[in-house]
Write a protein that holds these residues in place. Structure first.
Motif, short mmCIF file in Angstrom:
data_model
loop_
_atom_site.label_atom_id
_atom_site.label_comp_id
_atom_site.label_asym_id
_atom_site.label_seq_id
_atom_site.Cartn_x
_atom_site.Cartn_y
_atom_site.Cartn_z
N ASP A 159 0.85 -1.19 0.00
CA ASP A 159 0.00 0.00 0.00
C ASP A 159 0.88 1.24 0.00
N PRO A 160 0.80 2.10 -1.03
CA PRO A 160 1.66 3.30 -1.08
C PRO A 160 1.44 4.24 0.10
N MET A 161 0.21 4.31 0.61
CA MET A 161 -0.07 5.20 1.73
C MET A 161 0.64 4.72 3.00
N ILE A 162 0.59 3.41 3.25
CA ILE A 162 1.29 2.85 4.41
C ILE A 162 2.79 3.01 4.24
N HIS A 163 3.28 2.73 3.05
CA HIS A 163 4.72 2.86 2.78
C HIS A 163 5.19 4.29 3.02
N ALA A 164 4.41 5.26 2.56
CA ALA A 164 4.77 6.67 2.74
C ALA A 164 4.72 7.09 4.20
N ALA A 165 3.86 6.44 4.98
CA ALA A 165 3.62 6.89 6.35
C ALA A 165 4.62 6.35 7.37
N ARG A 166 5.26 5.24 7.11
CA ARG A 166 6.04 4.55 8.14
C ARG A 166 7.08 5.47 8.80
N SER A 167 7.93 6.08 8.00
CA SER A 167 9.00 6.90 8.58
C SER A 167 8.43 8.14 9.27
N ILE A 168 7.38 8.70 8.70
CA ILE A 168 6.73 9.88 9.31
C ILE A 168 6.15 9.52 10.67
N MET A 169 5.50 8.38 10.76
CA MET A 169 4.88 7.94 12.01
C MET A 169 5.94 7.64 13.07
N ARG A 170 7.04 7.02 12.65
CA ARG A 170 8.10 6.71 13.62
C ARG A 170 8.73 7.99 14.17
N GLU A 171 8.93 8.96 13.28
CA GLU A 171 9.49 10.23 13.73
C GLU A 171 8.53 10.94 14.68
N MET A 172 7.26 10.92 14.35
CA MET A 172 6.24 11.52 15.21
C MET A 172 6.21 10.82 16.57
N LEU A 173 6.30 9.50 16.55
CA LEU A 173 6.27 8.72 17.78
C LEU A 173 7.47 9.00 18.66
N PRO A 220 1.60 20.63 17.00
CA PRO A 220 2.30 20.97 15.75
C PRO A 220 3.09 19.80 15.16
N VAL A 221 3.52 18.87 15.99
CA VAL A 221 4.22 17.69 15.49
C VAL A 221 3.28 16.85 14.63
N VAL A 222 2.07 16.62 15.13
CA VAL A 222 1.08 15.85 14.38
C VAL A 222 0.63 16.61 13.14
N ALA A 223 0.44 17.92 13.29
CA ALA A 223 0.04 18.73 12.13
C ALA A 223 1.08 18.64 11.02
N ALA A 224 2.36 18.70 11.38
CA ALA A 224 3.44 18.60 10.39
C ALA A 224 3.44 17.23 9.72
N ALA A 225 3.14 16.18 10.49
CA ALA A 225 3.06 14.84 9.93
C ALA A 225 1.93 14.75 8.91
N GLY A 226 0.79 15.34 9.23
CA GLY A 226 -0.32 15.36 8.29
C GLY A 226 0.02 16.11 7.01
N GLN A 227 0.71 17.23 7.15
CA GLN A 227 1.10 18.02 5.98
C GLN A 227 2.10 17.27 5.11
N GLU A 228 3.05 16.59 5.75
CA GLU A 228 4.04 15.81 4.99
C GLU A 228 3.37 14.64 4.28
N MET A 229 2.44 13.97 4.95
CA MET A 229 1.70 12.89 4.30
C MET A 229 0.90 13.41 3.12
N THR A 230 0.29 14.57 3.28
CA THR A 230 -0.47 15.17 2.18
C THR A 230 0.44 15.45 0.99
N ARG A 231 1.62 15.99 1.24
CA ARG A 231 2.55 16.25 0.15
C ARG A 231 2.91 14.95 -0.58
#
Length: 257
Positions: free
Chosen positions: A78-92, A236-247
């Protein structure tokens, strides 16, 4: 409109997604679907031969191993899951211990968690468990999606469950709900506390592609550590994650055009 055989086959398979009843016989499914036992048997045989259902005892069937195979392929491909993994780990990495990062999709008028990241899993009495649909009016990960849907869709969901919208603080009538959704939509991330059980707080941001909201990315943290200081830092950490995922999702959408 009369159903064709493919539609009946899919409706049969959907029976096995029922939270309350995960096993079916041919006769039970025949009665539930309103089709003949002989037709139902043929559909059972088709699904069983492909591994989508499996007989665990004589005459009774449950979901089969092909579903597990598809789930693995989803997690890998899934491209969405693949794109999210590193963003989610950084957020976590910025969150308190026992927090969970979750990725949710908007799915058939509900919200479904499709991926989780965590260091120490914290079980909450009610949660966005992977694969379990949740309503749009309850919890940050859902509300942030609801707030970013077209108003005509949001109103249809409100008309279906007005009492629930009111129960979870969205408003007692459409005018109030519309105002609440506008306020939520104006925020880069939103927070709720105790809406999915009493032990968890959620902070969520929407994910878009070019034209529509696809889902949300969130942090779920123990409510005992969700102080104003902590949530103010994490918003703002979560907001930035959402913006990066959107990009990332917009880039993928553009590649497909």
């Amino acid at each position: 409109m009369k159903e064709n055989s493919q539609e009946r086959l899919l409706r049969l398979l959907s029976l096995f997604a029922d939270e309350e009843k995960g096993e079916w016989s041919v006769d039970e499914a025949s009665i539930h679907l309103g089709i003949s036992a002989s037709q139902t048997y043929r559909y059972f045989r088709t699904l069983a031969s492909a591994g989508y259902i499996s007989a665990y005892t004589t005459g009774r069937y449950v979901l089969g191993p092909a579903i597990i195979e598809l789930d693995r392929k989803l997690r890998i491909g899934d491209p969405m899951i693949h794109a999210a993994r590193s963003i989610m780990r950084e957020m976590l990495s910025t969150a308190p211990s026992a927090s969970i990062a979750i990725l949710c999709r908007y799915f058939r008028g509900q919200v479904m968690c499709v991926h989780e990241e965590f260091e120490t899993y914290q079980h909450h009495e009610i949660s966005y468990e992977r694969g379990q649909p949740r309503p749009l009016y309850q919890g940050a990960a859902s509300k942030v999606i609801l707030a970013n849907l077209p108003l005509r869709q949001a109103r249809a969901y409100f008309n279906h469950a007005p009492d629930k919208f009111n129960q979870f603080g969205l408003g007692a009538n459409w005018t109030e709900v519309k105002r609440s959704l506008r306020e939520l939509r104006s925020q880069p991330a939103i927070i709720t506390a105790g809406e999915l059980g009493t032990s968890a707080s959620g902070i969520s941001a929407p994910i878009y592609d070019d034209k529509r909201v696809l889902g949300s990315v969130s942090l779920v943290l123990p409510i005992t550590v969700a102080t104003e200081e902590v949530t103010s830092f994490l918003m703002p950490v979560v907001a930035a994650a959402g913006q990066e995922m959107t990009r990332k999702m917009q880039h993928l959408a553009q590649l497909q055009q």
